[in-house]
Motif scaffolding. Sequence first.
Motif, PDB file in Angstrom:
ATOM      1  N   GLU A   1      54.337  45.061  27.276  1.00  0.00           N
ATOM      2  CA  GLU A   1      54.111  43.879  27.094  1.00  0.00           C
ATOM      3  C   GLU A   1      54.872  42.814  28.139  1.00  0.00           C
ATOM      4  N   ASN A   2      55.931  43.662  28.367  1.00  0.00           N
ATOM      5  CA  ASN A   2      56.366  43.131  29.763  1.00  0.00           C
ATOM      6  C   ASN A   2      55.849  43.415  31.451  1.00  0.00           C
ATOM      7  N   VAL A   3      54.890  44.287  31.768  1.00  0.00           N
ATOM      8  CA  VAL A   3      54.164  45.057  32.040  1.00  0.00           C
ATOM      9  C   VAL A   3      52.893  43.728  32.200  1.00  0.00           C
ATOM     10  N   ARG A   4      52.329  43.304  31.259  1.00  0.00           N
ATOM     11  CA  ARG A   4      51.141  42.801  30.970  1.00  0.00           C
ATOM     12  C   ARG A   4      51.203  41.245  31.239  1.00  0.00           C
ATOM     13  N   LEU A   5      52.861  40.737  30.733  1.00  0.00           N
ATOM     14  CA  LEU A   5      53.046  39.447  31.442  1.00  0.00           C
ATOM     15  C   LEU A   5      53.612  39.865  33.199  1.00  0.00           C
ATOM     16  N   LYS A   6      54.238  40.092  33.884  1.00  0.00           N
ATOM     17  CA  LYS A   6      54.040  40.080  35.350  1.00  0.00           C
ATOM     18  C   LYS A   6      52.583  40.201  36.582  1.00  0.00           C
ATOM     19  N   GLU A   7      51.601  41.357  35.747  1.00  0.00           N
ATOM     20  CA  GLU A   7      50.570  40.900  36.038  1.00  0.00           C
ATOM     21  C   GLU A   7      49.809  39.911  35.992  1.00  0.00           C
ATOM     22  N   GLU A   8      50.210  39.243  34.582  1.00  0.00           N
ATOM     23  CA  GLU A   8      49.657  37.815  34.012  1.00  0.00           C
ATOM     24  C   GLU A   8      50.363  36.899  35.603  1.00  0.00           C
ATOM     25  N   ILE A   9      52.098  36.971  36.009  1.00  0.00           N
ATOM     26  CA  ILE A   9      52.123  35.881  37.189  1.00  0.00           C
ATOM     27  C   ILE A   9      52.001  36.077  38.080  1.00  0.00           C
ATOM     28  N   ALA A  10      51.784  36.860  37.975  1.00  0.00           N
ATOM     29  CA  ALA A  10      51.417  37.898  39.662  1.00  0.00           C
ATOM     30  C   ALA A  10      50.033  36.786  39.724  1.00  0.00           C
ATOM     31  N   ALA A  11      48.857  37.341  38.720  1.00  0.00           N
ATOM     32  CA  ALA A  11      47.944  36.994  38.777  1.00  0.00           C
ATOM     33  C   ALA A  11      47.721  34.904  38.938  1.00  0.00           C
ATOM     34  N   LEU A  12      48.434  34.405  37.635  1.00  0.00           N
ATOM     35  CA  LEU A  12      49.395  32.558  37.875  1.00  0.00           C
ATOM     36  C   LEU A  12      49.533  32.325  39.863  1.00  0.00           C
ATOM     37  N   THR A  13      50.360  33.414  39.788  1.00  0.00           N
ATOM     38  CA  THR A  13      52.129  32.886  41.016  1.00  0.00           C
ATOM     39  C   THR A  13      50.173  32.476  42.106  1.00  0.00           C
ATOM     40  N   GLU A  14      49.507  33.915  42.551  1.00  0.00           N
ATOM     41  CA  GLU A  14      48.424  33.703  43.475  1.00  0.00           C
ATOM     42  C   GLU A  14      47.286  33.049  43.051  1.00  0.00           C
ATOM     43  N   GLU A  15      47.105  32.387  41.842  1.00  0.00           N
ATOM     44  CA  GLU A  15      45.843  31.026  41.928  1.00  0.00           C
ATOM     45  C   GLU A  15      46.776  30.381  41.964  1.00  0.00           C
ATOM     46  N   ASN A  16      47.666  29.812  41.690  1.00  0.00           N
ATOM     47  CA  ASN A  16      48.545  28.235  41.640  1.00  0.00           C
ATOM     48  C   ASN A  16      48.244  28.150  43.589  1.00  0.00           C
ATOM     49  N   THR A  17      48.798  29.714  44.106  1.00  0.00           N
ATOM     50  CA  THR A  17      48.756  29.647  45.708  1.00  0.00           C
ATOM     51  C   THR A  17      47.603  29.255  46.045  1.00  0.00           C
ATOM     52  N   LEU A  18      46.733  29.159  45.636  1.00  0.00           N
ATOM     53  CA  LEU A  18      44.961  28.352  46.117  1.00  0.00           C
ATOM     54  C   LEU A  18      44.918  27.739  46.022  1.00  0.00           C
ATOM     55  N   LEU A  19      45.167  26.637  44.836  1.00  0.00           N
ATOM     56  CA  LEU A  19      45.170  26.185  44.122  1.00  0.00           C
ATOM     57  C   LEU A  19      45.859  24.801  45.756  1.00  0.00           C
ATOM     58  N   LEU A  20      47.323  25.180  45.791  1.00  0.00           N
ATOM     59  CA  LEU A  20      47.991  24.122  46.506  1.00  0.00           C
ATOM     60  C   LEU A  20      47.439  24.284  48.145  1.00  0.00           C
ATOM     61  N   GLN A  21      46.940  25.650  48.559  1.00  0.00           N
ATOM     62  CA  GLN A  21      46.111  25.932  50.298  1.00  0.00           C
ATOM     63  C   GLN A  21      45.028  24.984  49.917  1.00  0.00           C
ATOM     64  N   ASP A  22      43.758  24.597  48.339  1.00  0.00           N
ATOM     65  CA  ASP A  22      43.241  23.279  48.155  1.00  0.00           C
ATOM     66  C   ASP A  22      43.016  22.096  47.902  1.00  0.00           C
ATOM     67  N   LYS A  23      44.716  21.926  47.749  1.00  0.00           N
ATOM     68  CA  LYS A  23      45.092  20.917  47.700  1.00  0.00           C
ATOM     69  C   LYS A  23      45.600  20.347  48.880  1.00  0.00           C
ATOM     70  N   TYR A  24      46.320  21.254  49.579  1.00  0.00           N
ATOM     71  CA  TYR A  24      46.908  21.026  51.184  1.00  0.00           C
ATOM     72  C   TYR A  24      45.328  20.375  51.927  1.00  0.00           C
ATOM     73  N   GLU A  25      44.508  21.644  51.864  1.00  0.00           N
ATOM     74  CA  GLU A  25      42.973  21.024  52.593  1.00  0.00           C
ATOM     75  C   GLU A  25      42.335  19.975  52.405  1.00  0.00           C
ATOM     76  N   LEU A  26      42.528  19.840  50.998  1.00  0.00           N
ATOM     77  CA  LEU A  26      42.018  18.705  50.845  1.00  0.00           C
ATOM     78  C   LEU A  26      43.001  17.451  51.396  1.00  0.00           C
ATOM     79  N   ASN A  27      43.447  16.886  51.432  1.00  0.00           N
ATOM     80  CA  ASN A  27      44.396  16.180  51.355  1.00  0.00           C
ATOM     81  C   ASN A  27      44.341  16.018  53.269  1.00  0.00           C
ATOM     82  N   THR A  28      44.196  16.777  53.835  1.00  0.00           N
ATOM     83  CA  THR A  28      44.118  16.774  55.206  1.00  0.00           C
ATOM     84  C   THR A  28      43.002  16.455  55.106  1.00  0.00           C
TER      85      THR A  28
END
Length: 288
Positions: free
Chosen positions: A82-109
């Motif tokens: 379960e810990n391995v699965r959660l780490k994979e989910e956290i990594a995926a969510l972190t990457e998704e969040n980073t992309l969303l932040l980049q999209d937000k920054y580009e949108l604001n720009t």
Amino acid sequence: MSPVIKRKGERFTLPSKYLLFILTVVCTALMVLTFGTDVFNKPLNTAVGYVIVPFQQGIGKVGQWLVSRSEELVQIRSLLEENVRLKEEIAALTEENTLLLQDKYELNTLRELYLLDGQYGEYNKVGARVIGRESGNWYSSFIIDKGEEDGFAIDMNVIAGGGLVGRITAIGPNWSRVTSIISDESKVSGMTLSTKDNMIVSGDLKQMSEGCISFSQLVDSQNRVAEGDKIVTSDISDKYLPNILIGYVYAIDRDANNLTKSGLVIPAVDFEHLGEVLVITDMKQNVQ
């Protein structure tokens, strides 16, 4: 027959056939007593109570402990999976969040550039992305990803973030170098928007450590210029289009000649963070 006399020091020995006979009789008697009577029940029960039962209890506890350990190992294995699965989910969510932040920054720009485009709607503009800069904390000189093939030329004005960034000073087929107004060699003819008093705004990278650049040669005999006033490009500038916001008056000092004033300007553009810019394709000499 003369009697057998046992000599002193000799051991008594019993013939094996007599010994076997005696043991057979004893075993037979014990079997009869065991099956026919309960003479040995109580002693055996007592022996069982003191020896066998504690032994069985110990075996039972060991068995329970082994079962418990087995269940714990199964739970640990499940938790690790379960810990391995959660780490994979956290990594995926972190990457998704980073992309969303980049999209937000580009949108604001893009929103800022859109508003800037509307603010200077009288000029033709083309967007470009910053792809390189000189070392240091400030974008005093940087490279954008468009050039002659996109219709750019030397001295075209560059804006971003609500105000003047600088101008193109070198160019290639698909790139351009922009020298910003904070560069030490930069000088811009400016004026106060409220009073139309002229001045020279000079780049100063050392002063930029405090977030300012300098101005000089301000003629303000009536003392109408105040801190916070807007400074824009003047009509008499030979390379910059008029009425582009440069910054805001931060400090004013009277010069030693008592005729002019100098001071500090807070630039309108954030020269520490530049990603996209607008290049005004209209040239000063072509604007009536």
